[in-house]
Design an enzyme around this catalytic site. Structure first.
Site, PDB file in Angstrom:
ATOM      1  N   GLU A 175     108.847 105.985 175.200  1.00 42.95           N
ATOM      2  CA  GLU A 175     107.812 106.865 175.785  1.00 42.95           C
ATOM      3  C   GLU A 175     106.955 107.471 174.674  1.00 42.95           C
ATOM      4  O   GLU A 175     105.726 107.541 174.777  1.00 42.95           O
ATOM      5  CB  GLU A 175     108.479 107.970 176.624  1.00 42.95           C
ATOM      6  CG  GLU A 175     109.103 107.404 177.891  1.00 42.95           C
ATOM      7  CD  GLU A 175     109.988 108.400 178.635  1.00 42.95           C
ATOM      8  OE1 GLU A 175     110.743 109.135 177.972  1.00 42.95           O
ATOM      9  OE2 GLU A 175     109.920 108.431 179.877  1.00 42.95           O
ATOM     10  N   GLU A 188     117.399 104.495 180.852  1.00 46.51           N
ATOM     11  CA  GLU A 188     117.720 105.737 181.573  1.00 46.51           C
ATOM     12  C   GLU A 188     118.522 105.502 182.842  1.00 46.51           C
ATOM     13  O   GLU A 188     119.411 106.288 183.184  1.00 46.51           O
ATOM     14  CB  GLU A 188     116.428 106.494 181.933  1.00 46.51           C
ATOM     15  CG  GLU A 188     115.795 107.242 180.771  1.00 46.51           C
ATOM     16  CD  GLU A 188     114.884 106.389 179.917  1.00 46.51           C
ATOM     17  OE1 GLU A 188     114.973 105.140 180.007  1.00 46.51           O
ATOM     18  OE2 GLU A 188     114.076 106.947 179.159  1.00 46.51           O
TER      19      GLU A 188
END
Ligand code: 3H9
Length: 711
Positions: A104, A124
């Site tokens: 990210e 995740e």
């Protein structure tokens, strides 16, 4: 925890937070400060963001989750937006693993380059959360919807080449990543950054976007087995398409992230992450040894005895670690079958693109089939995978002891036999150890490593190290019948059979267990393993009623269910004969169908023995199958066969497919509440006094009475 330096007019922001540069509070603050300073510094025209040591940031700091540190300083989203807002081009120079928050962060930069051996991804979902640092909003803008969905919901990392093909990175480079980053940054210095801001890009939704989501949703409902993160990840990506602006999509991402973060599932999956690492730090406290004190021997060559499916799978695992491996059998035919099995495994990997053909050829060449024990005189370790029978195993150990060099480790792939008894057939009990692989051995990641009374610390260290080198998860446990996994399984299997006598049919028990999240129910699993295996064990223990003299429902003062024995005696051995608790259509068939013959047999049994059948609901099925298993786990801890609850949970997560979103049986028990588990066990004990598995373990009783359970 980040440093700014300059090389000419390039500012280099280097994250320094070993071991994996996780984006904890000090790192977020460090990057933020460096970016602000670099933006203000007029002599800097462009910026490189990189990681020191082994990797680009490998994600948010998981140990911060649920603590007040998570909310300290600038958030990851703030840092990403600050980077993106900079007018000077920022280049992420990736090496190692840019995972989760790390990726990210890279997507917040205006450009990304990656070293050839680097990897990127969003794991995740395996932690019970979603890429909540803008990942679900940015990735679809870069790769398109279908790829973003696949990457985010699978959690699987991508190679550098794959990342380039999907547009996640701009260039794949070789050599020093910082130098390459600086060269790249110079080439883009002065170029406008606005078109490179991902948050400003449109999401390109293809005409069939609904269909893409619907198909993925259907796939995830099937595969996620009760885990909520995969579908929530999908919902968050969907928000990137349906939200009119990036900011609105981001708000949805944040809401969904919050919901997941506070769920018990995320806590369980994050526990599992650390548990997997904790079990590598093995210890035998009673002997004062552990991973820090004992040094493993180098394994330069190995041998596997037995070329059946298990032996071939173990050989494949050793070959994958690049270890030349002998494979021994009794005759040419069996040996050739083993060689062919290994060849088929390698062929499959090539077809699936997991390995290149030259690599497969290289590994095949490391396999040395032989009929002679004499060839094993120089190997460093032998793993026997012969028939599960003590006499045969002892013979094999005796032979190995005679031919192998004194330092060679002799390991048994037994699923529950006494390691000390095998060791007694040798003059080197210190070098004898158990290595219990799970079928199929080349795929299943668990190896239960079992030390005997005299096993040396070096032998323990060596097999734990070897397990890791084979890409597997090793758990080191003590010696007892069935060890950790199969000992706990015993109590579970027994109670499942009683449920059939009292009112359930096999598919009802199995459905409840699948709904709980197990990959298959008890009876499907028994059919897969073969009902004859348990029958053989019960015969050896004198439990089978061979001459009609034994009471139907009790043996040795314990409640006993002969239903599985009755099936075996009818030739129904499970999948291999096409019939077991279910009908599979043909021998080797894999699709279980309800079988009226079995159901009638069960109904007749209940009637004959005056058992009044009743409706049994899923909640009772789950309690009665899983609580005895958990109770046995507490006995195992109490006896110090396992040292920690993590060792038990990892055994079940990786050996038996226990649903990760519940953390493992012991973590699950803690989440249910030990007091509640204890009380339910007492409740069933009153109902079923002739089953020792309903007698609560002392440790469970003790822990249940304490307010905070520290296992
Ligand atoms: C995320 O990013 C959420 C965001 O989207 C949103 C936020 C708002 N945190 O595995 P190793 C420790 S979620 C804390 O043995 P390897 C690990 O416990 C995160 N600690 O090394 C171990 O400690 P110890 C998404 C971490 O070389 C040590 O580092 N990212 C973290 O075999 C070495 O680890 C991930 O899920 C972490 N993120 O493998 C990546 N990562 O020595 C998780 C590691 O005390 N990490 N540690 O036992 C990995 O997959 C592997 O560690 C990695 C290296 C492949 C990087």
């Amino acid at each position: 925890m980040a440093e700014l330096s300059t090389v000419g007019d390039v500012g280099v922001v280097r994250v320094k937070y070993p071991p994996v540069n996780a984006l904890g509070f000090p790192v977020r603050k460090g990057i933020w400060d460096c970016i602000q300073r670099a933006s203000r510094n007029s002599s800097i025209r462009c910026i490189v963001l990189c990681g020191d040591g082994r990797t680009f940031p490998a994600g948010a700091d998981i140990s911060e989750f649920g603590t007040n540190k998570a909310g300290m300083g600038p958030s990851l989203v703030d840092v990403i937006h600050a980077i993106e807002a900079t007018d000077k081009p920022v280049v992420a120079a990736i090496h190692g693993t840019a995972l989760g928050g790390g990726l990210e962060l890279a997507l917040g930069c205006h450009y990304r380059i990656i070293r050839k051996d680097g990897r990127v991804g969003f794991p995740e979902v395996t932690l019970g959360i979603l890429p909540g640092g803008t990942g679900t909003q940015r990735l679809p803008r870069v790769t398109g919807i279908a790829d973003a969905l696949e990457i985010i919901t699978s959690g699987k990392p991508l190679s550098a080449r794959a990342a380039l093909a999907k547009g996640i990175v701009d260039q794949v480079v070789e050599g020093d990543i910082v130098k390459q980053g600086i060269a790249f940054a110079k080439s883009v210095a002065g170029k406008p950054v606005a078109p490179r801001r991902i948050s400003q890009m449109k999401v390109n939704a293809p005409a069939n976007v609904r269909q893409i989501f619907d198909e993925m949703r259907a796939k995830l409902i099937k595969s996620s087995r009760g885990a909520i993160a995969p579908l929530t990840c999908l919902q968050s990506v969907e928000a990137a398409v349906t939200s009119p602006t990036y900011a609105q999509g981001l708000r949805k991402e944040s809401e969904l992230m919050m919901m997941l973060m506070t769920s018990g599932q995320a806590r369980a999956q994050q526990y599992a992450f650390f548990a997997e690492r904790a079990v590598t730090k093995w210890e035998v406290p009673s002997r004062g040894v552990g991973f820090k004190t004992a040094k493993p021997l180098a394994i330069k060559s190995a041998a596997v005895i037995g070329a059946g499916t298990m032996g071939a799978g173990i050989a494949m695992s050793l070959l994958s670690a690049g270890i030349p491996t002998f494979m021994i059998e009794r005759n040419d035919e069996f040996l050739q079958r083993g060689v062919d099995t290994v060849k088929s495994f390698l062929g499959y990997y090539v077809v699936k693109g997991r390995m290149g053909a030259p690599q497969a050829k290289k590994l095949q060449a490391l396999l040395k089939p032989t009929l002679s024990y004499g060839d094993l005189k120089d190997v460093d370790i032998v793993i026997e995978a012969v028939f599960e029978n003590m006499k045969i195993k002892q013979e094999v150990f005796g032979k190995l002891d005679a031919v192998c060099k004194p330092s060679a480790i002799l390991a048994s792939n037994t699923s529950g036999l006494d390691i000390d008894q095998m060791a007694s057939a040798t003059k080197r009990p210190e070098n004898v150890i158990g290595m219990h692989f799970f079928a199929p051995a080349h795929i299943m990641r668990l190896v239960e490593n079992i030390y005997g009374k005299k096993t040396s610390a070096v032998a323990m260290a060596t097999v734990m190290d070897l397990t890791k080198k084979m890409g597997k998860v090793g758990v080191l446990v003590g010696n007892c019948s069935g060890f950790v996994g199969n000992r706990m399984l015993g109590a579970y299997a027994t109670e499942a059979s009683f449920l059939l006598e009292e009112g359930c049919l096999p598919h009802e028990v199995d459905q409840a267990l699948r709904d709980f999240g197990l990959p298959m129910g008890m009876f499907q699993m028994s059919d897969l393993s073969g009902l004859d295996i348990g029958y053989k064990g019960r015969t050896e223990r004198g439990l089978i009623d061979t001459d009609g003299s034994k009471p139907a429902r009790y043996r040795n003062g314990q409640r006993y269910s002969p239903l599985a024995d009755m099936l075996v005696e009818k030739g129904r051995l499970g999948q291999k004969t096409g019939k077991g608790f279910y009908n599979y259509g043909k021998p080797g068939g894999r699709m279980p169908q309800r079988d009226p013959e079995v159901e009638q047999l069960i109904l007749d049994f209940s009637e004959k023995h005056g058992i009044k059948r009743r409706q049994i609901y899923a909640e009772e099925i789950i309690e009665r199958c899983l609580y005895p298993l958990i109770n046995e786990g507490f006995r195992i801890l109490q006896e110090e066969i396992a040292r920690t609850m993590e060792e038990i949970d990892i055994t079940w997560l990786y050996g038996y497919g226990w649903p990760r979103h519940t953390g493992g049986p012991m973590f699950y028990a803690k989440q249910v509440g030990l007091q509640r588990v204890y009380e339910r066990i007492l409740h069933y004990q009153k109902q079923f006094p002739y089953s020792t598995h309903w007698y609560p373990a002392d440790l469970l009783q003790k822990m249940a009475s304490q307010p905070a359970h520290k296992l």
